[in-house]
Design an enzyme around this catalytic site. Sequence first.
Site, PDB file in Angstrom:
ATOM      1  N   ASP A 129     -24.212 -31.871 -38.688  1.00 48.39           N
ATOM      2  CA  ASP A 129     -26.023 -32.469 -38.825  1.00 48.39           C
ATOM      3  C   ASP A 129     -25.713 -32.234 -36.860  1.00 48.39           C
ATOM      4  O   ASP A 129     -27.035 -32.190 -36.227  1.00 48.39           O
ATOM      5  CB  ASP A 129     -26.725 -33.025 -39.387  1.00 48.39           C
ATOM      6  CG  ASP A 129     -25.995 -34.770 -38.875  1.00 48.39           C
ATOM      7  OD1 ASP A 129     -25.507 -34.218 -38.102  1.00 48.39           O
ATOM      8  OD2 ASP A 129     -27.111 -35.780 -39.062  1.00 48.39           O
ATOM      9  N   HIS A 179      -9.566 -14.883 -18.047  1.00 51.50           N
ATOM     10  CA  HIS A 179     -10.816 -15.573 -19.254  1.00 51.50           C
ATOM     11  C   HIS A 179     -10.017 -17.074 -19.658  1.00 51.50           C
ATOM     12  O   HIS A 179     -10.501 -17.443 -20.371  1.00 51.50           O
ATOM     13  CB  HIS A 179     -11.477 -15.246 -20.300  1.00 51.50           C
ATOM     14  CG  HIS A 179     -11.832 -14.156 -19.714  1.00 51.50           C
ATOM     15  ND1 HIS A 179     -12.594 -13.089 -20.032  1.00 51.50           N
ATOM     16  CD2 HIS A 179     -12.389 -13.718 -17.982  1.00 51.50           C
ATOM     17  CE1 HIS A 179     -13.200 -12.879 -19.904  1.00 51.50           C
ATOM     18  NE2 HIS A 179     -13.921 -12.627 -18.171  1.00 51.50           N
ATOM     19  N   ASP A 183     -12.651 -20.867 -11.188  1.00 55.85           N
ATOM     20  CA  ASP A 183     -13.572 -19.569 -11.186  1.00 55.85           C
ATOM     21  C   ASP A 183     -15.174 -21.154 -11.732  1.00 55.85           C
ATOM     22  O   ASP A 183     -14.859 -21.046 -13.394  1.00 55.85           O
ATOM     23  CB  ASP A 183     -13.728 -18.752 -11.881  1.00 55.85           C
ATOM     24  CG  ASP A 183     -14.574 -17.926 -11.913  1.00 55.85           C
ATOM     25  OD1 ASP A 183     -15.510 -17.916 -11.793  1.00 55.85           O
ATOM     26  OD2 ASP A 183     -14.161 -16.631 -12.459  1.00 55.85           O
ATOM     27  N   ASP A 222     -21.892 -18.607  -9.384  1.00 61.23           N
ATOM     28  CA  ASP A 222     -20.709 -17.970 -10.286  1.00 61.23           C
ATOM     29  C   ASP A 222     -19.234 -17.876  -9.017  1.00 61.23           C
ATOM     30  O   ASP A 222     -19.456 -17.035  -8.412  1.00 61.23           O
ATOM     31  CB  ASP A 222     -20.802 -16.820 -10.912  1.00 61.23           C
ATOM     32  CG  ASP A 222     -19.679 -15.972 -11.399  1.00 61.23           C
ATOM     33  OD1 ASP A 222     -18.835 -16.466 -11.305  1.00 61.23           O
ATOM     34  OD2 ASP A 222     -19.281 -14.900 -11.674  1.00 61.23           O
ATOM     35  N   HIS A 273     -10.408  -5.284 -13.477  1.00 66.16           N
ATOM     36  CA  HIS A 273     -11.512  -5.021 -13.288  1.00 66.16           C
ATOM     37  C   HIS A 273     -12.680  -5.304 -11.952  1.00 66.16           C
ATOM     38  O   HIS A 273     -11.113  -4.793 -11.486  1.00 66.16           O
ATOM     39  CB  HIS A 273     -11.903  -6.818 -13.928  1.00 66.16           C
ATOM     40  CG  HIS A 273     -11.721  -8.096 -12.361  1.00 66.16           C
ATOM     41  ND1 HIS A 273     -12.270  -8.075 -11.093  1.00 66.16           N
ATOM     42  CD2 HIS A 273     -10.242  -9.392 -12.243  1.00 66.16           C
ATOM     43  CE1 HIS A 273     -11.634  -9.004 -10.708  1.00 66.16           C
ATOM     44  NE2 HIS A 273     -10.982  -9.653 -11.003  1.00 66.16           N
ATOM     45  N   HIS A 278     -20.886  -8.648 -10.562  1.00 62.94           N
ATOM     46  CA  HIS A 278     -22.361  -8.252 -11.869  1.00 62.94           C
ATOM     47  C   HIS A 278     -23.013  -8.195 -10.962  1.00 62.94           C
ATOM     48  O   HIS A 278     -23.005  -8.956 -10.199  1.00 62.94           O
ATOM     49  CB  HIS A 278     -21.148  -9.115 -12.438  1.00 62.94           C
ATOM     50  CG  HIS A 278     -20.625  -9.675 -12.822  1.00 62.94           C
ATOM     51  ND1 HIS A 278     -21.468 -11.242 -12.944  1.00 62.94           N
ATOM     52  CD2 HIS A 278     -19.444 -10.424 -12.603  1.00 62.94           C
ATOM     53  CE1 HIS A 278     -20.921 -12.051 -12.610  1.00 62.94           C
ATOM     54  NE2 HIS A 278     -19.332 -11.851 -12.233  1.00 62.94           N
ATOM     55  N   HIS A 302     -23.542 -12.989 -16.711  1.00 65.61           N
ATOM     56  CA  HIS A 302     -23.155 -11.401 -16.290  1.00 65.61           C
ATOM     57  C   HIS A 302     -24.985 -10.704 -16.528  1.00 65.61           C
ATOM     58  O   HIS A 302     -25.642 -10.821 -17.781  1.00 65.61           O
ATOM     59  CB  HIS A 302     -22.604 -10.608 -17.520  1.00 65.61           C
ATOM     60  CG  HIS A 302     -20.812 -11.267 -17.166  1.00 65.61           C
ATOM     61  ND1 HIS A 302     -19.856 -10.648 -17.601  1.00 65.61           N
ATOM     62  CD2 HIS A 302     -20.695 -12.080 -16.193  1.00 65.61           C
ATOM     63  CE1 HIS A 302     -18.994 -11.580 -17.334  1.00 65.61           C
ATOM     64  NE2 HIS A 302     -19.011 -11.952 -15.836  1.00 65.61           N
ATOM     65  N   GLU A 350     -16.539  -9.698  -6.378  1.00 65.15           N
ATOM     66  CA  GLU A 350     -14.713 -10.645  -6.516  1.00 65.15           C
ATOM     67  C   GLU A 350     -13.957  -9.590  -7.268  1.00 65.15           C
ATOM     68  O   GLU A 350     -13.315 -10.062  -8.323  1.00 65.15           O
ATOM     69  CB  GLU A 350     -15.340 -11.805  -8.072  1.00 65.15           C
ATOM     70  CG  GLU A 350     -15.847 -10.817  -8.953  1.00 65.15           C
ATOM     71  CD  GLU A 350     -16.588 -11.880 -10.484  1.00 65.15           C
ATOM     72  OE1 GLU A 350     -15.712 -12.265 -10.814  1.00 65.15           O
ATOM     73  OE2 GLU A 350     -17.853 -11.154 -10.709  1.00 65.15           O
ATOM     74  N   TYR A 387      -3.699  -9.618  -9.501  1.00 65.77           N
ATOM     75  CA  TYR A 387      -3.059 -11.133 -10.207  1.00 65.77           C
ATOM     76  C   TYR A 387      -1.383 -10.239 -10.138  1.00 65.77           C
ATOM     77  O   TYR A 387      -1.519  -8.945 -11.257  1.00 65.77           O
ATOM     78  CB  TYR A 387      -3.288 -10.529 -11.752  1.00 65.77           C
ATOM     79  CG  TYR A 387      -5.419 -11.372 -11.388  1.00 65.77           C
ATOM     80  CD1 TYR A 387      -5.503 -12.079 -11.588  1.00 65.77           C
ATOM     81  CD2 TYR A 387      -6.258  -9.892 -11.058  1.00 65.77           C
ATOM     82  CE1 TYR A 387      -7.333 -12.599 -10.785  1.00 65.77           C
ATOM     83  CE2 TYR A 387      -7.247 -10.338 -11.066  1.00 65.77           C
ATOM     84  CZ  TYR A 387      -7.992 -11.418 -11.085  1.00 65.77           C
ATOM     85  OH  TYR A 387      -9.207 -11.566 -10.500  1.00 65.77           O
ATOM     86  N   ARG A 415      -8.307 -15.045  -6.885  1.00 68.96           N
ATOM     87  CA  ARG A 415      -9.313 -14.169  -6.684  1.00 68.96           C
ATOM     88  C   ARG A 415     -10.226 -14.884  -5.715  1.00 68.96           C
ATOM     89  O   ARG A 415     -10.415 -16.378  -5.806  1.00 68.96           O
ATOM     90  CB  ARG A 415     -10.196 -14.108  -8.095  1.00 68.96           C
ATOM     91  CG  ARG A 415     -11.394 -13.700  -8.085  1.00 68.96           C
ATOM     92  CD  ARG A 415     -12.248 -13.188  -9.898  1.00 68.96           C
ATOM     93  NE  ARG A 415     -12.334 -14.474 -10.839  1.00 68.96           N
ATOM     94  CZ  ARG A 415     -11.752 -14.525 -11.235  1.00 68.96           C
ATOM     95  NH1 ARG A 415     -10.253 -13.978 -11.820  1.00 68.96           N
ATOM     96  NH2 ARG A 415     -11.487 -15.932 -12.377  1.00 68.96           N
ATOM     97  N   GLU A 422     -14.366 -14.719  -4.924  1.00 71.64           N
ATOM     98  CA  GLU A 422     -15.684 -14.965  -5.632  1.00 71.64           C
ATOM     99  C   GLU A 422     -16.941 -15.757  -5.015  1.00 71.64           C
ATOM    100  O   GLU A 422     -17.035 -16.366  -4.522  1.00 71.64           O
ATOM    101  CB  GLU A 422     -16.155 -14.761  -7.282  1.00 71.64           C
ATOM    102  CG  GLU A 422     -17.627 -14.533  -7.520  1.00 71.64           C
ATOM    103  CD  GLU A 422     -16.951 -14.563  -9.424  1.00 71.64           C
ATOM    104  OE1 GLU A 422     -16.767 -14.907  -9.759  1.00 71.64           O
ATOM    105  OE2 GLU A 422     -17.988 -13.725 -10.162  1.00 71.64           O
TER     106      GLU A 422
HETATM  107  N1  GLY Z   1     -17.093 -16.618 -14.164  1.00 67.37           N
HETATM  108  C1  GLY Z   1     -16.955 -15.082 -14.696  1.00 67.37           C
HETATM  109  C2  GLY Z   1     -16.908 -13.658 -13.685  1.00 67.37           C
HETATM  110  O1  GLY Z   1     -17.127 -13.987 -12.717  1.00 67.37           O
HETATM  111  O2  GLY Z   1     -18.091 -12.432 -13.997  1.00 67.37           O
HETATM  112 MN    MN Z   2     -18.279 -13.500 -11.624  1.00 63.55          MN
HETATM  113 MN    MN Z   3     -16.687 -15.685 -12.100  1.00 64.06          MN
END
Ligand code: GLY
Ligand code: MN
Ligand code: MN
Length: 437
Positions: free
Chosen positions: A37, A240, A257, A268, A347, A351, A358, A381, A385, A402, A404
């Site tokens: 619950d 991820h 991140d 983000d 990638h 976004h 996102h 971002e 890699y 990365r 961002e």
């Molecule tokens: N943290 C998710 C992205 O960078 O898109």
């Molecule tokens: Mn992002």
């Molecule tokens: Mn991110």
Amino acid sequence: MNFDPSIYARRRARLLEKMQRGIAIIPTAPEVARNADTHYGYRHDSNFYYLSGFTEPEAVVVLIAGDAPQSILFCRDKDMEREIWDGYRVGPDAAPERFGFDAAYPIAQLDEKLAELIGNQPALFYPLGGDATWDGRILKLRGEVQAKVRSGICAPDEIHDVRALLNEMRLFKDAHELDIMRRAAAISTAAHRRAMQFTRPDQFEYQVEAELLHEFCRHGARHPAYTSIVAGGANACVLHYVDNNAQLRDADLLLIDAGCELGGYASDITRTFPVNGKFSAAQKDVYEIVLAAQTAAIAAAQPNRKWDEPHNAALRVLTQGFIDLKLCHGSVDEVLEKESYKKFYMHRTGHWLGMDVHDVGDYKIAGNWRPLQPGMVLTVEPGCYIRPAADVPLYLWNIGIRIEDDVVITEHGNEMLTDAAPKTVADIEELMRKDQR
Ligand code: GLY
Ligand code: MN
Ligand code: MN
């Protein structure tokens, strides 16, 4: 900040104008059981919240467009017993004034009232296909109204996905939203600074994660906007990665991140820095390429430039860098043409950012990348890699980087929301110097 219902009432009025005629039904998110619950921490539906500012579960916004527009909230009834156990409820008596609705009814009356309200409406707007249970419920209701055709009541002929209208509204952030996003960004940059100052060899990734969460929470941002990625060494090459359970090694980089959610809005941010506070020559070589790519992309994030221009700007810089590092071979145009850069950068460069990390909003209009316009918020971002492979120089293996940031498009350029988190080699090393910690 004091709650101002007029902000949400204005959004409802705009949606009503866009609908022109018909009825909109926008439910909030269901509660989700974690086990037995116990539930996951509750998060309202973003569209519902955008139109109401209301954060309780079991609630629905109903809008009726036309000559006499109406906005109605269905919410949980007051219930002293439940309120003793679970906490305060606004209830339908207080909701109209507190939240600026024309009327409010108990959620238990939803089906009965909707059966009346959708009768003779020409069009029905709701998040079509967003949730199978709601799809079934709405179609059943429509069917029941249709069955009354002989008594002169018609069911809506048209069904529209209300998100087509709402996504476009949410893409352009108003002053109220930008103010919250600036504050969310400020908390997240403080968290990244804290993480840099805290990090040392032999700590575990989750210990650094705890510092981020502590900084979010102590400034009133109770939840991260997404599960924090705290990835040491090779883990940074897992895009991820959320296990966050490895021990940090002296000579490795740490990619974080992480961003908080504040007042329903996401931030983000990614920063990558050396666990021991000092970049090695190889790490620095790769880092400077990613940073230069990000600088080029941010310079391209301008009003009237197309959505893909920041990505293309970053990609050209990264590609030249990959060639210089002997990761890719040929000219920049050849590498772009063959897409061999994708082994190291798989990638896109950003976004939309808003209530959802996102965020909603189309990236293309009629098949073409849309122009950036004031009020849009995006992330920038780029990354690199480098997984172990026979044709990759050994000294670059397992470097994952990365960087961002969150960027608002303004009338004449852009506004950086997340600059306060250091990202040059010199600034990072300065903040991490032992005597600074
Ligand atoms: N943290 C998710 C992205 O960078 O898109
Ligand atoms: Mn992002
Ligand atoms: Mn991110």
